[in-house]
Scaffold this active site. Structure first.
Site, PDB file in Angstrom:
ATOM      1  N   ASN A  73      34.569  59.749  71.747  1.00 46.01           N
ATOM      2  CA  ASN A  73      33.393  60.386  71.146  1.00 46.01           C
ATOM      3  C   ASN A  73      33.321  60.049  69.663  1.00 46.01           C
ATOM      4  OD1 ASN A  73      33.138  61.543  73.632  1.00 46.01           O
ATOM      5  ND2 ASN A  73      33.837  63.560  73.013  1.00 46.01           N
ATOM      6  N   VAL A  74      32.097  60.004  69.155  1.00 46.51           N
ATOM      7  CA  VAL A  74      31.895  59.682  67.739  1.00 46.51           C
ATOM      8  C   VAL A  74      31.235  60.845  67.004  1.00 46.51           C
ATOM      9  CG1 VAL A  74      31.735  57.200  68.160  1.00 46.51           C
ATOM     10  CG2 VAL A  74      29.649  58.576  68.239  1.00 46.51           C
ATOM     11  N   ASP A  75      31.114  61.980  67.689  1.00 49.33           N
ATOM     12  CA  ASP A  75      30.356  63.106  67.137  1.00 49.33           C
ATOM     13  C   ASP A  75      31.188  64.060  66.284  1.00 49.33           C
ATOM     14  OD1 ASP A  75      31.849  64.367  69.130  1.00 49.33           O
ATOM     15  OD2 ASP A  75      30.157  64.484  70.512  1.00 49.33           O
ATOM     16  N   HIS A  99      36.342  54.853  68.784  1.00 54.51           N
ATOM     17  CA  HIS A  99      35.100  54.112  68.532  1.00 54.51           C
ATOM     18  C   HIS A  99      34.437  54.501  67.215  1.00 54.51           C
ATOM     19  CE1 HIS A  99      34.966  53.553  73.151  1.00 54.51           C
ATOM     20  NE2 HIS A  99      35.661  52.605  72.573  1.00 54.51           N
ATOM     21  N   CYS A 107      30.429  50.405  53.333  1.00 51.84           N
ATOM     22  CA  CYS A 107      29.696  49.224  52.887  1.00 51.84           C
ATOM     23  C   CYS A 107      30.470  47.980  53.316  1.00 51.84           C
ATOM     24  CB  CYS A 107      29.485  49.252  51.374  1.00 51.84           C
ATOM     25  SG  CYS A 107      30.891  48.622  50.450  1.00 51.84           S
ATOM     26  N   CYS A 169      30.113  49.767  44.726  1.00 49.17           N
ATOM     27  CA  CYS A 169      29.834  48.345  44.458  1.00 49.17           C
ATOM     28  C   CYS A 169      29.040  48.202  43.165  1.00 49.17           C
ATOM     29  CB  CYS A 169      29.040  47.727  45.619  1.00 49.17           C
ATOM     30  SG  CYS A 169      30.063  47.246  47.016  1.00 49.17           S
ATOM     31  N   GLY A 212      37.093  63.920  81.328  1.00 48.07           N
ATOM     32  CA  GLY A 212      35.684  63.557  81.224  1.00 48.07           C
ATOM     33  C   GLY A 212      35.423  62.145  80.756  1.00 48.07           C
ATOM     34  N   SER A 257      35.265  69.482  83.694  1.00 48.17           N
ATOM     35  CA  SER A 257      36.143  70.098  82.696  1.00 48.17           C
ATOM     36  C   SER A 257      35.528  71.397  82.182  1.00 48.17           C
ATOM     37  CB  SER A 257      36.389  69.132  81.540  1.00 48.17           C
ATOM     38  OG  SER A 257      35.190  68.866  80.845  1.00 48.17           O
TER      39      SER A 257
HETATM   40 ZN   LIG Z   1      30.658  49.144  48.273  1.00 49.44          ZN
END
Ligand SMILES: [Zn+2]
Length: 295
Positions: A73-75, A99, A107, A169, A212, A257
């Site tokens: 999961n990326v949440d 992930h 950046c 940057c 899951g 689950s």
């Molecule tokens: Zn930067």
């Protein structure tokens, strides 16, 4: 581990990642579109709450029954479920986001910032779009979003949206607006350190519990295969067919689950649930959702 991404490390995957970091005019336009959608879709991502399974797993993590958690999961909801008991460093040490995360932006020179901070910068650079977002929030309306926090838009001109440059940057006298969320995209490889750490976690664990996931992504599937090669006991809790089904050596329970996890954790922790108000609270917390197909 319910989120599924396409297979990660194949040369034939669509060039989405390459468009996102493309330094030409085309890449610039692609990022404008990407970040506008992400900007408009951020509120529900920011406000999402852990469900009962996140909290049940959090109770096992907090009790050290689960010392390490690897998520597809990326949440950030596993982190959220532990936010009142663990600090950021502790959560980073115990939770590996295979992930990536929707809550960080980096950046092309590797400078990282918090997604919420970047949202403020997008607002500052795009006051007219901020007014639109404020109106949506004031009226309780939400743009239609998919699980990535992306928004489906019709008839909106993307080219009025300004993607701010990376401030770090800029401080180094470099103009750089090539920014992407800390997610693994189509055509992008998992970072070597993340990959190494995921293998190390498998090697150090005494057993593996999969919740899951259909293991459709190879990055997750190969970890299971590695655990089986090392003769680790594996228990899988998932409804429906998975990529692991042809493998021998793992035990599978075909249940949601969301239905069984709280009771299972109560059974595992026994009297600790009543003795520790934090665990007790975790097992009463969480958004209750009906089981979904891949739950
Ligand atoms: Zn930067």
């Amino acid at each position: 581990m319910s989120r599924q991404l396409p297979e990660q490390e194949s040369a034939s995957t669509p060039a989405f990642y390459h468009e996102l970091v493309d330094s030409t005019e085309k890449g610039f336009a692609f990022r404008q579109r990407y970040w506008l959608r992400s900007y408009l879709g951020y509120t529900p991502v920011r406000d999402a709450l852990p469900n009962t399974t996140h909290y049940a797993l959090a109770a096992l993590q907090y009790s050290s029954i689960i010392p390490k958690l690897i998520t597809q999961n990326v949440d950030g909801l596993h982190h959220k479920a532990l936010s009142s008991v663990w600090n950021t460093a502790h959560k980073q040490e115990r939770i590996l986001e295979l992930h990536g995360s929707l809550h960080k932006v980096h950046c092309s020179h590797g400078h990282v910032m918090d997604r919420a901070t970047f949202q403020d910068r997008l607002s500052a650079a795009n006051p007219e779009w901020k007014t639109y977002v404020d109106e949506l929030e004031a009226t309780g309306q939400r743009p239609r979003t998919n699980p990535d926090g992306d928004v489906e838009l019709e008839g909106i001109a993307y080219d009025s949206f300004r993607v701010p440059e990376c401030a770090t940057c800029l401080a180094e006298n470099r103009h750089n607006s090539i920014l992407k969320p800390e997610l693994i995209f189509f055509g992008e490889s998992i970072r070597q350190d993340v990959r190494d750490r995921s293998y190390a976690d498998i090697e150090h664990c005494s057993r593996l519990f999969l919740v899951g996931t259909t293991l459709a992504t190879y990055s997750a599937f190969r970890l299971l295969r590695h655990a089986l090669e090392l003769k680790k006991p594996v228990l899988m809790l998932n409804i429906g067919p998975t990529r692991a089904d042809p493998l021998s050596g793992l035990e599978k329970i075909e249940m949601s689950s969301r239905i069984v996890m709280r009771d299972a954790v109560r059974a595992v922790l026994g009297s600790r649930v009543d003795d520790d108000p934090i665990i007790e609270r975790m097992l009463r917390s969480g958004v209750v959702q009906p089981p979904s197909e891949d739950d």
